[in-house]
Scaffold this motif. Sequence first.
Motif, PDB file in Angstrom:
ATOM      1  N   ASP A  34       7.157  -9.676  -9.696  1.00 16.87           N
ATOM      2  CA  ASP A  34       5.986 -10.197  -8.979  1.00 16.87           C
ATOM      3  C   ASP A  34       4.857  -9.180  -8.821  1.00 16.87           C
ATOM      4  O   ASP A  34       4.214  -9.100  -7.774  1.00 16.87           O
ATOM      5  N   ALA A  35       4.633  -8.397  -9.863  1.00 20.05           N
ATOM      6  CA  ALA A  35       3.507  -7.440  -9.919  1.00 20.05           C
ATOM      7  C   ALA A  35       3.599  -6.356  -8.853  1.00 20.05           C
ATOM      8  O   ALA A  35       2.584  -5.825  -8.406  1.00 20.05           O
ATOM      9  N   LYS A  36       4.798  -6.024  -8.447  1.00 23.47           N
ATOM     10  CA  LYS A  36       4.944  -4.962  -7.440  1.00 23.47           C
ATOM     11  C   LYS A  36       4.715  -3.578  -8.066  1.00 23.47           C
ATOM     12  O   LYS A  36       4.950  -3.382  -9.254  1.00 23.47           O
ATOM     13  N   TYR A  57       0.970  -1.336 -10.203  1.00 23.35           N
ATOM     14  CA  TYR A  57       0.469  -0.013 -10.581  1.00 23.35           C
ATOM     15  C   TYR A  57       1.635   0.933 -10.932  1.00 23.35           C
ATOM     16  O   TYR A  57       2.732   0.815 -10.405  1.00 23.35           O
ATOM     17  N   TRP A  76      -2.739  -0.964 -12.772  1.00 25.22           N
ATOM     18  CA  TRP A  76      -3.307   0.329 -13.177  1.00 25.22           C
ATOM     19  C   TRP A  76      -2.207   1.314 -13.591  1.00 25.22           C
ATOM     20  O   TRP A  76      -1.093   1.277 -13.086  1.00 25.22           O
ATOM     21  N   ASP A 431      -7.657   3.467  -0.387  1.00 24.47           N
ATOM     22  CA  ASP A 431      -6.739   2.361  -0.671  1.00 24.47           C
ATOM     23  C   ASP A 431      -5.857   2.641  -1.889  1.00 24.47           C
ATOM     24  O   ASP A 431      -4.657   2.385  -1.871  1.00 24.47           O
ATOM     25  N   VAL A 434      -3.077   5.345  -1.220  1.00 25.67           N
ATOM     26  CA  VAL A 434      -1.810   4.914  -0.631  1.00 25.67           C
ATOM     27  C   VAL A 434      -0.780   4.615  -1.723  1.00 25.67           C
ATOM     28  O   VAL A 434       0.392   4.985  -1.617  1.00 25.67           O
TER      29      VAL A 434
ATOM     30  N   CYS B   2     -10.296  -0.877   1.204  1.00 23.07           N
ATOM     31  CA  CYS B   2      -9.777  -2.177   1.601  1.00 23.07           C
ATOM     32  C   CYS B   2      -9.123  -2.920   0.463  1.00 23.07           C
ATOM     33  O   CYS B   2      -9.106  -2.477  -0.676  1.00 23.07           O
ATOM     34  N   ARG B  31      -3.321  -1.685   1.352  1.00 20.20           N
ATOM     35  CA  ARG B  31      -4.675  -1.176   1.126  1.00 20.20           C
ATOM     36  C   ARG B  31      -5.474  -1.068   2.415  1.00 20.20           C
ATOM     37  O   ARG B  31      -6.533  -0.436   2.428  1.00 20.20           O
ATOM     38  N   ASN B 178     -14.874  -4.565  -0.996  1.00 23.09           N
ATOM     39  CA  ASN B 178     -14.036  -3.381  -1.132  1.00 23.09           C
ATOM     40  C   ASN B 178     -14.850  -2.329  -1.853  1.00 23.09           C
ATOM     41  O   ASN B 178     -15.274  -2.553  -2.987  1.00 23.09           O
ATOM     42  N   LYS B 256     -13.487  -0.069  -8.388  1.00 29.42           N
ATOM     43  CA  LYS B 256     -12.679  -0.823  -7.428  1.00 29.42           C
ATOM     44  C   LYS B 256     -12.000  -1.965  -8.164  1.00 29.42           C
ATOM     45  O   LYS B 256     -12.642  -2.728  -8.874  1.00 29.42           O
ATOM     46  N   PRO B 257     -10.697  -2.062  -8.005  1.00 32.74           N
ATOM     47  CA  PRO B 257      -9.957  -3.033  -8.813  1.00 32.74           C
ATOM     48  C   PRO B 257     -10.220  -4.471  -8.386  1.00 32.74           C
ATOM     49  O   PRO B 257     -10.581  -4.726  -7.236  1.00 32.74           O
ATOM     50  N   SER B 271      -7.717  -7.970  -5.122  1.00 31.73           N
ATOM     51  CA  SER B 271      -7.785  -6.575  -5.553  1.00 31.73           C
ATOM     52  C   SER B 271      -6.661  -6.253  -6.521  1.00 31.73           C
ATOM     53  O   SER B 271      -6.838  -5.505  -7.473  1.00 31.73           O
ATOM     54  N   GLU B 272      -5.500  -6.795  -6.256  1.00 32.24           N
ATOM     55  CA  GLU B 272      -4.347  -6.480  -7.098  1.00 32.24           C
ATOM     56  C   GLU B 272      -3.608  -7.781  -7.447  1.00 32.24           C
ATOM     57  O   GLU B 272      -3.553  -8.709  -6.644  1.00 32.24           O
ATOM     58  N   GLU B 273      -2.991  -7.745  -8.622  1.00 34.21           N
ATOM     59  CA  GLU B 273      -2.259  -8.923  -9.070  1.00 34.21           C
ATOM     60  C   GLU B 273      -1.111  -9.274  -8.126  1.00 34.21           C
ATOM     61  O   GLU B 273      -0.706 -10.428  -8.007  1.00 34.21           O
ATOM     62  N   VAL B 274      -0.590  -8.265  -7.449  1.00 35.41           N
ATOM     63  CA  VAL B 274       0.538  -8.506  -6.549  1.00 35.41           C
ATOM     64  C   VAL B 274       0.180  -9.563  -5.500  1.00 35.41           C
ATOM     65  O   VAL B 274       1.029 -10.358  -5.090  1.00 35.41           O
ATOM     66  N   GLU B 289      -8.838  -9.158 -15.832  1.00 40.06           N
ATOM     67  CA  GLU B 289      -9.624  -8.231 -15.031  1.00 40.06           C
ATOM     68  C   GLU B 289     -11.080  -8.354 -15.482  1.00 40.06           C
ATOM     69  O   GLU B 289     -11.397  -8.067 -16.622  1.00 40.06           O
TER      70      GLU B 289
END
Lengths: 658, 300
Positions: A34-36, A57, A76, A431, A434, B2, B31, B178, B256-257, B271-274, B289
Amino acid sequence: MVTIDLSKLNITEANEKIRECGRNGQDVEVINPDAKHNIGVGLTDPINVTVKGSAGYFCGGLSHGATYNIEHNVGWAVGDNIYAGSCIVGGNAGAIAGVGLRGGEVVIRGNMGSRAGQIMKSGTLFCAGDAAFMAGYMMYGGRIIILGDAAEKVGQDMSSGEIFIGGKIESLGNDAEIVDMAPGDLESINEFLAKYGIEFNGTFTKVTNAGKKLRYGKQEPRHRPQPFFVHSKSSNYWNPKVQEDIWIKGEVGRYRIRGYGASKPVPHLNDIAFAKDVSHVKADPSAVEGVNLRTKVGGRWGAKPLDLSMPVMIAPMSFGALSKSVKLALARASRLSGISENTGEGGMMDEQREEADQLVLQMLSGRLGFSIQDIQRADAVEIYISQGAKPGLGGQLMAKKVTPEIAKIRGIPEGIDLRSPSRHPDVLGADDLVIKMDELREAMGHRVPLGIKMGAGRVKDDIKIAYKDGFDFVELDGLQGSTGAASTEVLENVGIPTLCAIQEAMDGLKEIDAKDDMDVVLMGGIKDGVDAIKMLALGADCISVGTAAIIAGGCIACMQCHVGTCPVGIATQDKGHESRYDIDRQAQNIHRFLESMRWQIAAITKALGYDDVHNVSREDLVALTPEAADITGLPYVPGHRDHARPDDNLSTLARKAG
Amino acid sequence: MCGIAGVMYKQKGAHEIGKSLISMLDGCQHRGPDSTGFALYGDKHEQLQLRFIIPTDEAGKAEAIKNIGTLLEKHDAKLVTEESIGCSYHIGVDFGGDLLAFTKDMEEHAKLVSVGHYLDIIKDDGTAHDVDDIYHVGNVKGTHAIGHVRLATESAVRPEAAHPFWATGFEDIAIVHNGQLTNYWKMRRRLERRGFAFHTDNDSELVAVYLADKLAQGNSLESALETAIDDMDGTFSFLVSTPTEIGYAKDHLAAKPMVLLENDDMIAIASEEVSINRLFPGQSVNSTEPAPGTFRTWSL
């Protein structure tokens, strides 16, 4: 085949399980990814890891020798910093695919995001689809193959390596050029394509570095040592130093470069005094025994903290800026004094690891010589954001010091004027930071502390971010900190004084009601134990010495560190010059200097009425100048000038005691 | 610093926008753990909906509500519904006058965070689930929503500094952002000279005000996004929403993603696929993207 279900295990548990499978030689399949983020980070055994879906990522990041098959997309930085092994992505990849690649292969069957292959050094990054802008940004070596189109600025600021593009190139980057294919290029690419069963019948355009910006056009001329500032009373506006500066700029046509830190006068620790008169301190050899100086750094989240015999560390300085001999002397002295040494930029040496009892590994923007093996044998890892001497800039290593040995360790071409990137490819904000921190902690198995090293700029904001992002410790570096090479404009004008830095840090932490659980290590122009204890009283938990340790170990402060021909064998990679350096003798000198600091810190602690150095506080200090009072908020008591620095007395006594 | 997320269902109706967005924001909470906010679009309300941030202590709360009541009277706005929940005061009013003058006055004297007939902005300190526990965001149904998780860097942690921001003077327009605008003060002074007021030092508020200004001059949302990319310096990905549209803009550096998914039923951006993957557990999503320096809008 072992199945790991990410809907049931968290990423840390999953990665531990993957590493265990690695040790047993078992292949792994990860379901419900799940894209973790950070899947499979830090694996060093050559097993196959199949990710049944998309990964987030840093998939496969900081691994060595394993093969990752990700069936769908990745976020990423897939394959971040791998030295060997491969990451094969069935779908698309986000930004900075193959970042810092040091070997092995990253294969993307779909498209890839921007800045692919940033700071890669070797290995192959392949993309069957299109690449977004700045493919090969700042690459130092290796090969990128793109079958589709490449967007703007291909090869921006690359210093070596090859980029092959099958489709259209929107534009070339700074200092990149199109060259003819060399004999063997196509055969080698076809061999690679055949290995992964990829068909391609088109032709390629090859992009390499044009070589116009790898070195400064004119090298910094040799000149007499720059004196430190002279008070206006005894100087004039267009003094010889100013004149010389202008002459040399007229010659080289750019900013000047030198070693050491700012030489302009700014409020510093001499402008602070102890509230109590400590000049009565006597040569009491038992001072050290009676006072607790033991300091632990980085235990905020349960990692094993650095355990120091006193609140002092050796500051980060690179093997590169300094010779190997000096690094070994520092490592030995740190062991003899029961404190920590720090790798600085450019990786860890085996001999250094053996000499130092506690060794902090720095991770810099260029990831030069940064490896999973070193992470796993470090006692703490520290993310370098910047230096007090040059906030906002990366390291500079002039060509003379980029010897074959240094180039090999760092994975860069020999003999370039190395200007390390000013920012991390994968940390563009608090962000992203982290997620990067999580990656490093996964790679370290959450075993040792993770810190951040930052030059003092907007300290109040920065320290809040560091606290909220969860660092175990912060190393804060003020304007007076030194460097191996930087432009004089930046050295003198960019950072903020160490005194302001510690005060802003404390104010910032107070503003967010931070608990006293993130250790603050302060550095930047700390000369002795008297300075050290003043910093501790202002709120630092520990201090670091760089320049002072180097001077104790033989530096003559000529400030020509950038030239590479250091007469005493310190700031050089020239074997002849280095041979002048006597490691055994200088290690003892540095050790004795550190012991004199110990004595001073203990004696003053005692004189102030404490038996634990961590009990000193702001109440023990006063400001001697209006400026220092304004900066620190300490009471302005100019009358205390008489006992501002008991060090004449103390250093004599320290010598006796030591 | 963010994370952002947005979702739009292509078919009109009462979709689980609250639940979807909670789940997406929970997916990227790493984030930004300081505060979380939602801009939710449901059916048109008969009354103009206003949401204010008010103090949570009883005395402060009573005074703030009294003050808002006085302002409503002054502008001939008739209070029809009211609810005080968490740190907010949510009201529905009958109002037929000049909205710009009305909201300008309101903003000067109270912490007004949401205005519209479709829009409701709910934001507070804490995580997506914390905010849901107080405001029951999960019960909100509608067509589209955007949201935000925040790590406060340069400005303070206060509910009113959380995102989303509404576009001053324009009902039903919200943004989440963001990134960091480096020419913030210069742009702010420019907009202040044009009569706009700023209530936080948060650079994201500027994005909302900028878009409001462009729309006031008769530009389409699309063209406002296009000029924003060139006018704003720094790194950013932001989302904007109106009663019938959502859109994004991304800076030239792609620092910024942001990823997006479009299928027959919906558009999901995050921001992220998750975050997007939270809507499809156990499946892989075909996200893309967007390229640097691009923008796009979708309409219901």
